[in-house]
Write an enzyme that holds these catalytic residues in place. Structure first.
Site, PDB file in Angstrom:
ATOM      1  N   CYS A  80       0.832  -1.204   0.000  1.00 37.49           N
ATOM      2  CA  CYS A  80       0.000   0.000   0.000  1.00 37.49           C
ATOM      3  C   CYS A  80       0.872   1.261   0.000  1.00 37.49           C
ATOM      4  O   CYS A  80       1.446   1.596  -1.026  1.00 37.49           O
ATOM      5  CB  CYS A  80      -0.999  -0.043   1.153  1.00 37.49           C
ATOM      6  SG  CYS A  80      -2.389   1.100   0.928  1.00 37.49           S
ATOM      7  N   HIS A 173      -3.081  -5.350   1.359  1.00 38.83           N
ATOM      8  CA  HIS A 173      -2.490  -5.650   2.670  1.00 38.83           C
ATOM      9  C   HIS A 173      -2.551  -7.151   2.976  1.00 38.83           C
ATOM     10  O   HIS A 173      -3.428  -7.590   3.718  1.00 38.83           O
ATOM     11  CB  HIS A 173      -3.250  -4.896   3.765  1.00 38.83           C
ATOM     12  CG  HIS A 173      -3.089  -3.422   3.720  1.00 38.83           C
ATOM     13  ND1 HIS A 173      -2.115  -2.766   4.431  1.00 38.83           N
ATOM     14  CD2 HIS A 173      -3.782  -2.470   3.044  1.00 38.83           C
ATOM     15  CE1 HIS A 173      -2.219  -1.468   4.205  1.00 38.83           C
ATOM     16  NE2 HIS A 173      -3.215  -1.262   3.368  1.00 38.83           N
ATOM     17  N   GLU A 175      -0.790  -8.777   4.960  1.00 37.30           N
ATOM     18  CA  GLU A 175      -0.469  -9.013   6.369  1.00 37.30           C
ATOM     19  C   GLU A 175      -1.706  -9.128   7.250  1.00 37.30           C
ATOM     20  O   GLU A 175      -1.629  -9.673   8.351  1.00 37.30           O
ATOM     21  CB  GLU A 175       0.464  -7.910   6.899  1.00 37.30           C
ATOM     22  CG  GLU A 175      -0.173  -6.554   7.120  1.00 37.30           C
ATOM     23  CD  GLU A 175      -0.317  -5.684   5.878  1.00 37.30           C
ATOM     24  OE1 GLU A 175      -0.733  -4.519   6.027  1.00 37.30           O
ATOM     25  OE2 GLU A 175      -0.026  -6.153   4.754  1.00 37.30           O
TER      26      GLU A 175
END
Length: 193
Positions: A80, A173, A175
């Site tokens: 991002c 994202h 994660e």
């Protein structure tokens, strides 16, 4: 031996990236100082707010050492805002924003819209088996890639995951999803040198 991968710890999903890196077989270190940057075999630049991160790179005296390490081939992954910082050109940003130039691409900040326009979706990601669930939060997209840039995934007609040499970037994202395949790809890149 496990590679030591730093996570730029100025803003963003630092904790989540550290966990994903550890799950992918790396040691992880939050990076806030030039001496910490000097210790790592690779670096993750997390999401956050790219203009704020640009300023913090200067405040923490990391901009010049980071630029030097990237030019020397330090493997880097940006998600991002990290993707935005890794670009060679950034659209819809302030004049003092940092474009590290690790990937020959033009990125548009907040291209998918405002916070309320954030979304999730499944992507076909080159080199990964099965669909990848992606979370886009005020995400950028790539408007132009250089000849040496590989587009790994697209959404709504725009590249959202790219790789050039030792640099990897996603507009989304990974994660936060629990899917470790992007982090595993990056750790493998770090191991390969």
């Amino acid at each position: 031996m496990s590679p030591l991968v730093g996570v730029l710890a100025l803003q963003g999903d630092v904790r989540e990236h550290v966990a994903a890196l550890k799950d992918s077989g790396a040691e992880a270190l939050g990076v806030r100082r030039p001496e910490e940057l000097g210790k790592v075999d690779g670096l993750v630049i997390p999401g956050g707010e790219s203009t704020t991160m640009s300023n913090l790179l200067r405040v923490f005296e990391l901009l010049d050492p980071l630029t030097e390490r990237l030019r020397a081939g330090l493997p880097v992954y940006g998600s991002c805002a990290g993707m935005i910082l890794l670009a060679s050109e950034i659209l819809d940003t302030r004049p003092d924003a940092v474009a590290l130039g690790a990937i020959d691409m033009t990125v548009r900040r907040n291209a998918f819209g405002r916070q309320v326009d954030s979304f999730e979706g499944d992507l076909d990601f080159t080199g990964v088996d099965g669909a990848m669930h992606a979370v886009f939060i005020r995400a950028p997209w790539v408007e132009r890639v250089g000849d040496d840039v590989e587009v790994l995934a697209s959404a709504q007609g725009h590249p959202v995951a790219v790789r050039q040499g030792s640099a990897l970037a996603t507009a989304f994202h990974p994660e936060v999803t629990g899917d470790r395949r992007v982090h595993q790809l990056f750790v493998d890149m770090v191991r390969a040198g």
